[in-house]
Enzyme design. Sequence first.
Site, mmCIF file in Angstrom:
data_model
loop_
_atom_site.group_PDB
_atom_site.id
_atom_site.type_symbol
_atom_site.label_atom_id
_atom_site.label_comp_id
_atom_site.label_asym_id
_atom_site.label_seq_id
_atom_site.Cartn_x
_atom_site.Cartn_y
_atom_site.Cartn_z
ATOM 1 N N GLY A 46 36.181 36.282 44.955
ATOM 2 C CA GLY A 46 37.340 37.082 44.612
ATOM 3 C C GLY A 46 36.990 38.026 43.477
ATOM 4 O O GLY A 46 36.104 37.722 42.666
ATOM 5 N N GLN A 51 38.483 43.717 36.587
ATOM 6 C CA GLN A 51 37.086 43.276 36.398
ATOM 7 C C GLN A 51 36.084 44.391 36.656
ATOM 8 O O GLN A 51 34.911 44.264 36.302
ATOM 9 C CB GLN A 51 36.770 42.083 37.320
ATOM 10 C CG GLN A 51 37.523 40.816 36.940
ATOM 11 C CD GLN A 51 37.147 39.659 37.835
ATOM 12 O OE1 GLN A 51 37.656 39.531 38.943
ATOM 13 N NE2 GLN A 51 36.229 38.821 37.367
ATOM 14 N N CYS A 90 34.314 32.161 36.960
ATOM 15 C CA CYS A 90 34.822 33.542 36.906
ATOM 16 C C CYS A 90 33.650 34.493 36.710
ATOM 17 O O CYS A 90 32.790 34.242 35.865
ATOM 18 C CB CYS A 90 35.809 33.677 35.750
ATOM 19 S SG CYS A 90 36.462 35.347 35.574
ATOM 20 N N LEU A 91 33.619 35.572 37.495
ATOM 21 C CA LEU A 91 32.521 36.536 37.379
ATOM 22 C C LEU A 91 32.500 37.203 36.003
ATOM 23 O O LEU A 91 31.477 37.726 35.579
ATOM 24 C CB LEU A 91 32.636 37.604 38.475
ATOM 25 C CG LEU A 91 32.410 37.103 39.906
ATOM 26 C CD1 LEU A 91 32.728 38.193 40.909
ATOM 27 C CD2 LEU A 91 30.984 36.603 40.083
ATOM 28 N N HIS A 132 44.033 32.700 40.383
ATOM 29 C CA HIS A 132 43.016 33.186 39.445
ATOM 30 C C HIS A 132 43.034 34.718 39.365
ATOM 31 O O HIS A 132 43.005 35.294 38.278
ATOM 32 C CB HIS A 132 41.638 32.669 39.887
ATOM 33 C CG HIS A 132 40.519 33.072 38.988
ATOM 34 N ND1 HIS A 132 39.884 32.192 38.133
ATOM 35 C CD2 HIS A 132 39.897 34.261 38.801
ATOM 36 C CE1 HIS A 132 38.941 32.836 37.462
ATOM 37 N NE2 HIS A 132 38.918 34.092 37.859
ATOM 38 N N GLU A 133 43.111 35.367 40.535
ATOM 39 C CA GLU A 133 43.054 36.836 40.544
ATOM 40 C C GLU A 133 44.346 37.445 39.998
ATOM 41 O O GLU A 133 44.311 38.466 39.304
ATOM 42 C CB GLU A 133 42.766 37.369 41.953
ATOM 43 C CG GLU A 133 41.476 36.844 42.596
ATOM 44 C CD GLU A 133 40.230 36.941 41.730
ATOM 45 O OE1 GLU A 133 40.172 37.807 40.829
ATOM 46 O OE2 GLU A 133 39.304 36.135 41.944
ATOM 47 N N HIS A 136 44.163 37.597 36.389
ATOM 48 C CA HIS A 136 43.404 38.766 35.926
ATOM 49 C C HIS A 136 44.309 40.000 35.824
ATOM 50 O O HIS A 136 44.189 40.795 34.894
ATOM 51 C CB HIS A 136 42.253 39.089 36.884
ATOM 52 C CG HIS A 136 40.993 38.322 36.620
ATOM 53 N ND1 HIS A 136 40.336 38.343 35.409
ATOM 54 C CD2 HIS A 136 40.242 37.531 37.428
ATOM 55 C CE1 HIS A 136 39.244 37.587 35.484
ATOM 56 N NE2 HIS A 136 39.168 37.076 36.692
#
Length: 175
Positions: A46, A51, A90-91, A132-133, A136
């Site tokens: 994702g 990001q 998380c990226l 999660h997204e 963000h």
Amino acid sequence: MATHQIRVFGDPVLKRPAAPVTEVDGALAKLVDAMFETMYEAPGVGLAAPQVGVQRRFFVYDIGDGEGPQVMLNPQVVAASGEWLYEEGCLSLPGLAFEMVRPKLVTVQAQDLDGNEVVIEGDELLGRVFLHEIDHLDGVLMLDRLDKAQRKQAMRELREQGMGVLTPGGRKHAL
Ligand code: NI
């Protein structure tokens, strides 16, 4: 197509709430394509617009269930139930993963790139990706949801790796 640089912890763009998507045009479609590529290259399951430095409310995902790359514009959680424990990564927090409990079944309403309203129910990993997204998009990082001890450990690990240096491995499903 060129991929985007993924913003990491410390970049202020990750702490700011994003604005709604108001224009669905060719430029957005192109950006979405670049985000798919960036997500696959990372690799992650994702990726939210902030990001890659874009302060708009959308994210892309592919949990490898055969559905292929998907995008959600202006997503909203309309229902959430149950509990599910998952080691989340998380990226934007390279190398970190923490077990977290969040709802198991998550229903999200959003728009697709054709302007259609979609309602999708996500169970377990898919539900986790949605939560999660959407965090963000609200300027919330996984870090903000850790308990005190976990957070302390996370900050130590981030410091040790010099923050912002992508390390290979150590991530299962980065979101
Ligand atoms: Ni993330």
